[in-house]
Design a protein around this motif. Structure first.
Motif, mmCIF file in Angstrom:
data_model
loop_
_atom_site.group_PDB
_atom_site.id
_atom_site.type_symbol
_atom_site.label_atom_id
_atom_site.label_comp_id
_atom_site.label_asym_id
_atom_site.label_seq_id
_atom_site.Cartn_x
_atom_site.Cartn_y
_atom_site.Cartn_z
ATOM 1 N N PRO A 1 0.808 -1.229 0.000
ATOM 2 C CA PRO A 1 0.000 0.000 0.000
ATOM 3 C C PRO A 1 0.836 1.271 0.000
ATOM 4 C CG PRO A 1 0.153 -0.847 2.223
ATOM 5 C CD PRO A 1 0.925 -1.812 1.354
ATOM 6 N N ARG A 2 2.176 1.148 -0.002
ATOM 7 C CA ARG A 2 3.030 2.326 0.135
ATOM 8 C C ARG A 2 3.716 2.687 -1.177
ATOM 9 N NH1 ARG A 2 6.463 0.230 5.180
ATOM 10 N NH2 ARG A 2 6.440 -1.600 3.817
ATOM 11 N N LEU A 3 3.983 3.991 -1.333
ATOM 12 C CA LEU A 3 4.689 4.506 -2.493
ATOM 13 C C LEU A 3 6.048 5.039 -2.057
ATOM 14 C CD1 LEU A 3 1.935 6.474 -4.443
ATOM 15 C CD2 LEU A 3 3.181 4.494 -5.274
ATOM 16 N N TYR A 4 7.086 4.739 -2.864
ATOM 17 C CA TYR A 4 8.438 5.192 -2.560
ATOM 18 C C TYR A 4 9.024 5.936 -3.758
ATOM 19 C CZ TYR A 4 8.491 2.177 1.565
ATOM 20 O OH TYR A 4 8.214 1.599 2.776
ATOM 21 N N LEU A 5 9.762 6.982 -3.458
ATOM 22 C CA LEU A 5 10.525 7.705 -4.467
ATOM 23 C C LEU A 5 11.970 7.243 -4.399
ATOM 24 C CD1 LEU A 5 10.909 10.047 -6.539
ATOM 25 C CD2 LEU A 5 11.404 11.518 -4.563
ATOM 26 N N VAL A 6 12.489 6.716 -5.514
ATOM 27 C CA VAL A 6 13.904 6.377 -5.605
ATOM 28 C C VAL A 6 14.614 7.625 -6.121
ATOM 29 C CG1 VAL A 6 15.629 4.832 -6.603
ATOM 30 C CG2 VAL A 6 13.317 3.991 -6.138
ATOM 31 N N CYS A 7 15.648 8.063 -5.418
ATOM 32 C CA CYS A 7 16.267 9.333 -5.776
ATOM 33 C C CYS A 7 17.732 9.367 -5.350
ATOM 34 C CB CYS A 7 15.514 10.485 -5.122
ATOM 35 S SG CYS A 7 15.546 10.434 -3.312
ATOM 36 N N ARG A 8 18.418 10.420 -5.775
ATOM 37 C CA ARG A 8 19.772 10.708 -5.330
ATOM 38 C C ARG A 8 19.783 12.100 -4.707
ATOM 39 N NH1 ARG A 8 23.885 8.772 -10.222
ATOM 40 N NH2 ARG A 8 23.338 6.538 -10.172
ATOM 41 N N TYR A 9 20.444 12.229 -3.569
ATOM 42 C CA TYR A 9 20.605 13.543 -2.957
ATOM 43 C C TYR A 9 21.620 14.351 -3.778
ATOM 44 C CZ TYR A 9 18.066 12.405 1.367
ATOM 45 O OH TYR A 9 17.099 12.085 2.285
ATOM 46 N N ARG A 10 21.434 15.636 -3.784
ATOM 47 C CA ARG A 10 22.378 16.532 -4.464
ATOM 48 C C ARG A 10 23.788 16.309 -3.907
ATOM 49 N NH1 ARG A 10 22.642 20.142 -8.828
ATOM 50 N NH2 ARG A 10 20.718 21.232 -8.248
ATOM 51 N N GLY A 11 24.752 16.049 -4.816
ATOM 52 C CA GLY A 11 26.135 15.848 -4.410
ATOM 53 C C GLY A 11 26.501 14.412 -4.110
ATOM 54 N N TYR A 12 25.540 13.469 -4.231
ATOM 55 C CA TYR A 12 25.805 12.052 -3.961
ATOM 56 C C TYR A 12 25.464 11.226 -5.206
ATOM 57 C CZ TYR A 12 26.084 13.352 0.967
ATOM 58 O OH TYR A 12 26.437 13.921 2.167
ATOM 59 N N ASP A 13 26.093 10.038 -5.317
ATOM 60 C CA ASP A 13 25.834 9.188 -6.481
ATOM 61 C C ASP A 13 25.204 7.852 -6.090
ATOM 62 O OD1 ASP A 13 27.958 7.936 -5.274
ATOM 63 O OD2 ASP A 13 29.316 8.046 -7.004
ATOM 64 N N ASN A 14 24.723 7.732 -4.848
ATOM 65 C CA ASN A 14 24.029 6.517 -4.431
ATOM 66 C C ASN A 14 22.531 6.797 -4.325
ATOM 67 O OD1 ASN A 14 24.622 8.192 -2.126
ATOM 68 N ND2 ASN A 14 23.851 6.536 -0.839
ATOM 69 N N GLU A 15 21.730 5.732 -4.445
ATOM 70 C CA GLU A 15 20.279 5.892 -4.447
ATOM 71 C C GLU A 15 19.699 5.693 -3.053
ATOM 72 O OE1 GLU A 15 21.791 3.780 -6.821
ATOM 73 O OE2 GLU A 15 21.825 5.489 -8.206
ATOM 74 N N ARG A 16 18.585 6.355 -2.812
ATOM 75 C CA ARG A 16 17.848 6.222 -1.559
ATOM 76 C C ARG A 16 16.365 6.060 -1.869
ATOM 77 N NH1 ARG A 16 20.900 9.984 2.767
ATOM 78 N NH2 ARG A 16 22.807 10.391 1.615
ATOM 79 N N ASN A 17 15.656 5.435 -0.934
ATOM 80 C CA ASN A 17 14.215 5.271 -1.054
ATOM 81 C C ASN A 17 13.529 6.163 -0.034
ATOM 82 O OD1 ASN A 17 14.910 3.213 -2.825
ATOM 83 N ND2 ASN A 17 14.629 1.600 -1.311
ATOM 84 N N LEU A 18 12.703 7.081 -0.503
ATOM 85 C CA LEU A 18 11.977 7.979 0.388
ATOM 86 C C LEU A 18 10.483 7.662 0.313
ATOM 87 C CD1 LEU A 18 13.694 11.433 -0.330
ATOM 88 C CD2 LEU A 18 14.363 9.656 1.306
ATOM 89 N N ALA A 19 9.882 7.394 1.461
ATOM 90 C CA ALA A 19 8.443 7.113 1.514
ATOM 91 C C ALA A 19 7.654 8.393 1.246
ATOM 92 C CB ALA A 19 8.076 6.531 2.865
ATOM 93 N N LEU A 20 6.722 8.341 0.296
ATOM 94 C CA LEU A 20 5.971 9.552 -0.048
ATOM 95 C C LEU A 20 5.147 10.064 1.130
ATOM 96 C CD1 LEU A 20 6.838 9.139 -3.022
ATOM 97 C CD2 LEU A 20 4.515 9.796 -3.668
ATOM 98 N N HIS A 21 4.680 9.165 1.993
ATOM 99 C CA HIS A 21 3.847 9.624 3.104
ATOM 100 C C HIS A 21 4.666 10.319 4.188
ATOM 101 C CE1 HIS A 21 5.115 5.537 4.345
ATOM 102 N NE2 HIS A 21 5.061 6.009 5.580
ATOM 103 N N ARG A 22 6.012 10.285 4.067
ATOM 104 C CA ARG A 22 6.857 10.998 5.025
ATOM 105 C C ARG A 22 7.343 12.337 4.463
ATOM 106 N NH1 ARG A 22 9.930 5.688 6.017
ATOM 107 N NH2 ARG A 22 8.528 4.556 7.418
ATOM 108 N N ILE A 23 6.940 12.662 3.233
ATOM 109 C CA ILE A 23 7.279 13.958 2.652
ATOM 110 C C ILE A 23 6.259 14.980 3.137
ATOM 111 C CG2 ILE A 23 7.538 15.272 0.519
ATOM 112 C CD1 ILE A 23 8.380 12.711 -0.881
ATOM 113 N N LEU A 24 6.726 15.979 3.876
ATOM 114 C CA LEU A 24 5.836 16.988 4.458
ATOM 115 C C LEU A 24 5.464 18.062 3.445
ATOM 116 C CD1 LEU A 24 7.607 17.333 7.919
ATOM 117 C CD2 LEU A 24 5.732 15.810 7.270
ATOM 118 N N SER A 25 6.384 18.369 2.528
ATOM 119 C CA SER A 25 6.093 19.313 1.447
ATOM 120 C C SER A 25 7.082 19.069 0.320
ATOM 121 C CB SER A 25 6.179 20.764 1.930
ATOM 122 O OG SER A 25 7.499 21.097 2.296
ATOM 123 N N ALA A 26 6.683 19.430 -0.890
ATOM 124 C CA ALA A 26 7.530 19.224 -2.069
ATOM 125 C C ALA A 26 7.394 20.418 -2.998
ATOM 126 C CB ALA A 26 7.142 17.938 -2.789
#
Length: 324
Positions: free
Chosen positions: A198-223
Motif C-alpha cells: 500500500p506504500r509509495l516510494y521515491l527512488v532518488c539521489r541527494y544533491r552531491g551524492y551518487d548513491n540511491e535512496r528510497n523515500l516514503a511519499l507519506h513521510r514527505i511533508l512538502s515538495a
C-alpha cells in the motif's frame, strides 16, 4: 498548403475537445486547456474558448453562461461523442487501467485522461448493453499475499509534484521526516516511483551524492519542483535496482541459501520457486531441503522467520565474484 494544414489542426482540436467534454458535470475552458496541455496539445486559452463557442452551437453541448468561467457539458440525451468508436472492450481496459495505474502514471497525464475514463464508465454503466464487459471487473481481483493494510496518508499535492518532477527530469526540494522522526530539507534527483504493497516510494539521489535512496511519499511533508533539469544517469536501471533487493532492505548481495522445511509448509515452493536454479531434495517423509540463489536481505530474514519451527538448518553461503 498552409491553409489545409491550419484547417486540419482546427478539426483535430475540435475532435479532442469533443472527446473531453463530460456529460454528468460541467467543465471550463481552463480545465480543458490544462488537459490538452498535459496531453501534449499546446493551444492558447482564447483559441479553445472560440472552439467551445462554435461546438456548443453545432452540437448538443450545453454552455452555462450564467457566471464566469463558463461551463460546458453534453446534454443528457445527446449521442455519445465524448470518445468516438470506444468499444466495450476498450472501455473495460480503460476502467481497469484507471484503477491499477493511478499511482504509477504522472498525475497530470491521469488528469488529462479524465474524459476518456468518464466515457468508459458510462459505456459500462447500468444501462449498457455490454453485459459481459460490465460484469468482468466483478470476476477478477488482485489479492494480498500478506495481512492487508490501509495505505498511509500522503500530504495533498505531494504525489502530483513528485510525479511531475520525475516525468520531466527536474530537481525536487523536499521537507522530509524519516522513520526515526528526524526532519530535514533536501534537494533530490527523482529516478523512480515504486509501489510496494500500500506504500509509495521515491527512488532518488541527494544533491552531491551518487548513491540511491528510497523515500516514503507519506513521510514527505512538502515538495517543490525546481526549474532546473538534470540528465538522467545512464547507469541507473530501476528494474535492476529492484532485482538487487533494494526494496527488501538488502544491498544486492547474492548468497546460496539452503534450509530444511516441513513438507506441508514448503509445498508451495515446488510450484513457485525461490529462483531459477532452485534444487529440492527429499530428506525424509516429513522434511525437504531447498537450495537456491537469492538476494540476501532483511525481507528474506523476515520471510524465513515467518515459518517458525517449520524451518531449520538455515545456511547462507556467499557466492564467488565470478558467480554473481
Amino acid at each position: 498548403m498552409a491553409k489545409r494544414s491550419d484547417t486540419l489542426e482546427t478539426v483535430l482540436l475540435a475532435v479532442e475537445l469533443l472527446r473531453r467534454i463530460p456529460r454528468g458535470r460541467k467543465v471550463t475552458a481552463s480545465e480543458l486547456h490544462r488537459q490538452l496541455k498535459d496531453a501534449g496539445i499546446d493551444r492558447d486559452l482564447r483559441t479553445i474558448q472560440r472552439q467551445l463557442e462554435m461546438l456548443s452551437e453545432h452540437f448538443e453541448i450545453e454552455r452555462d453562461d450564467r457566471s464566469k468561467p463558463y461551463g460546458y457539458r453534453w446534454l443528457e440525451q445527446a449521442k455519445a461523442l465524448a470518445v468516438p468508436n470506444l468499444t466495450p472492450q476498450e472501455s473495460l481496459l480503460l476502467q481497469l487501467a484507471e484503477e491499477h495505474l493511478k499511482n504509477l502514471l504522472p498525475a497530470r497525464l491521469m488528469k488529462s485522461m479524465e474524459g476518456f475514463f468518464s466515457q468508459a464508465k458510462r459505456n459500462l454503466g447500468p444501462e449498457s448493453t455490454a453485459r459481459l464487459e460490465r460484469e468482468w471487473p466483478g470476476k477478477v481481483r488482485v489479492v494480498a499475499t500478506s495481512q492487508p493494510l490501509l495505505p498511509p496518508k500522503i500530504v495533498p499535492g505531494v504525489f502530483e509534484i513528485v510525479s511531475e518532477a520525475l516525468y520531466n527530469n527536474r530537481w525536487l526540494h523536499l521537507d522530509y521526516r524519516n522513520s526515526g522522526g528526524k526532519r530535514s530539507k533536501v534537494e533530490v534527483m527523482p529516478l523512480g516511483l515504486v509501489q510496494q504493497g500500500p506504500r509509495l516510494y521515491l527512488v532518488c539521489r541527494y544533491r552531491g551524492y551518487d548513491n540511491e535512496r528510497n523515500l516514503a511519499l507519506h513521510r514527505i511533508l512538502s515538495a517543490e519542483i525546481s526549474t532546473l533539469t538534470f540528465d538522467r544517469p545512464k547507469e541507473f536501471d530501476l528494474k535492476k535496482y529492484d532485482d538487487d533487493g533494494r526494496f527488501g532492505f538488502g544491498e544486492g548481495e547474492k548468497v546460496r541459501l539452503s534450509f530444511r522445511i516441513e513438507r506441508n509448509a514448503g509445498l508451495h515452493m515446488l510450484e513457485t520457486p525461490l529462483s531459477s536454479d532452485q534444487q529440492v531434495v527429499e530428506i525424509n517423509d516429513r522434511q525437504t531441503e531447498i537450495t537456491a540463489t537469492v538476494i540476501d536481505s532483511a525481507m528474506l530474514e523476515w520471510w524465513l522467520r515467518g515459518f517458525g519451527k517449520s524451518v531449520c538448518a538455515v545456511r547462507k553461503m556467499p557466492l564467488n565474484t565470478n558467480e554473481k
